[in-house]
Design a protein around this motif. Structure first.
Motif, PDB file in Angstrom:
ATOM      1  N   PRO A  54      -2.101  36.407  50.099  1.00 21.23           N
ATOM      2  CA  PRO A  54      -3.111  36.334  51.165  1.00 21.23           C
ATOM      3  C   PRO A  54      -3.524  37.702  51.716  1.00 21.23           C
ATOM      4  CG  PRO A  54      -1.471  34.647  51.505  1.00 21.23           C
ATOM      5  CD  PRO A  54      -0.970  35.514  50.391  1.00 21.23           C
ATOM      6  N   THR A  55      -2.588  38.609  51.875  1.00 27.45           N
ATOM      7  CA  THR A  55      -2.955  39.926  52.393  1.00 27.45           C
ATOM      8  C   THR A  55      -3.648  40.776  51.332  1.00 27.45           C
ATOM      9  OG1 THR A  55      -0.679  40.676  51.999  1.00 27.45           O
ATOM     10  CG2 THR A  55      -1.261  40.019  54.245  1.00 27.45           C
ATOM     11  N   PHE A  56      -3.273  40.588  50.059  1.00 22.36           N
ATOM     12  CA  PHE A  56      -4.027  41.247  48.985  1.00 22.36           C
ATOM     13  C   PHE A  56      -5.483  40.788  49.023  1.00 22.36           C
ATOM     14  CE2 PHE A  56      -0.165  42.211  46.257  1.00 22.36           C
ATOM     15  CZ  PHE A  56      -0.397  43.564  46.195  1.00 22.36           C
ATOM     16  N   LEU A  57      -5.689  39.478  49.123  1.00 27.94           N
ATOM     17  CA  LEU A  57      -7.047  38.932  49.124  1.00 27.94           C
ATOM     18  C   LEU A  57      -7.817  39.340  50.375  1.00 27.94           C
ATOM     19  CD1 LEU A  57      -6.387  35.369  47.679  1.00 27.94           C
ATOM     20  CD2 LEU A  57      -7.322  37.373  46.505  1.00 27.94           C
ATOM     21  N   LEU A  58      -7.149  39.394  51.517  1.00 26.22           N
ATOM     22  CA  LEU A  58      -7.806  39.836  52.741  1.00 26.22           C
ATOM     23  C   LEU A  58      -8.249  41.294  52.624  1.00 26.22           C
ATOM     24  CD1 LEU A  58      -8.641  39.206  55.655  1.00 26.22           C
ATOM     25  CD2 LEU A  58      -6.373  39.944  56.354  1.00 26.22           C
ATOM     26  N   GLY A  59      -7.392  42.146  52.091  1.00 22.08           N
ATOM     27  CA  GLY A  59      -7.748  43.549  51.889  1.00 22.08           C
ATOM     28  C   GLY A  59      -8.894  43.719  50.922  1.00 22.08           C
ATOM     29  N   ILE A  60      -8.863  42.969  49.823  1.00 21.74           N
ATOM     30  CA  ILE A  60      -9.959  43.037  48.855  1.00 21.74           C
ATOM     31  C   ILE A  60     -11.247  42.529  49.482  1.00 21.74           C
ATOM     32  CG2 ILE A  60     -10.794  42.054  46.674  1.00 21.74           C
ATOM     33  CD1 ILE A  60      -7.854  42.173  45.710  1.00 21.74           C
ATOM     34  N   GLY A  61     -11.139  41.478  50.302  1.00 19.80           N
ATOM     35  CA  GLY A  61     -12.312  40.956  50.997  1.00 19.80           C
ATOM     36  C   GLY A  61     -12.912  41.970  51.956  1.00 19.80           C
ATOM     37  N   LEU A  62     -12.057  42.702  52.659  1.00 23.38           N
ATOM     38  CA  LEU A  62     -12.555  43.741  53.562  1.00 23.38           C
ATOM     39  C   LEU A  62     -13.262  44.855  52.801  1.00 23.38           C
ATOM     40  CD1 LEU A  62      -9.611  44.096  56.113  1.00 23.38           C
ATOM     41  CD2 LEU A  62     -11.898  43.228  56.575  1.00 23.38           C
TER      42      LEU A  62
END
Length: 76
Positions: A54-62
């Motif tokens: 989830p934090t990988f995806l959140l960072g990539i989303g940002l």
């Protein structure tokens, strides 16, 4: 300015998440009672990676949101 902030925040989040995942793998290797000479980051092993995804995806989303904003905003 906001686009750059989004990109930097996303890259920092991805970097911190990767560092935490690396540390967790190294720690798990060190806790092995049979000893450990080295370890690898296995992207196919979802046992620990599921908590970091989830934090990988959140960072990539940002990063993607910042890049989108940077590319689509018209300059005055």
């Amino acid at each position: 300015m906001k686009a750059t902030l989004l990109i930097v925040a996303g890259l920092l989040l991805v970097g911190a998440t990767f560092a935490a995942w690396y540390w967790l793998n190294a720690f798990a290797c060190g806790m092995n009672t049979t000893g450990c000479n080295g370890f690898s980051l296995n992207w196919g092993d979802w046992e620990a990676l599921q908590f970091f995804m989830p934090t990988f995806l959140l960072g990539i989303g940002l990063v993607l949101a910042g890049a989108w904003r940077l590319l689509t905003c018209s300059r005055p």
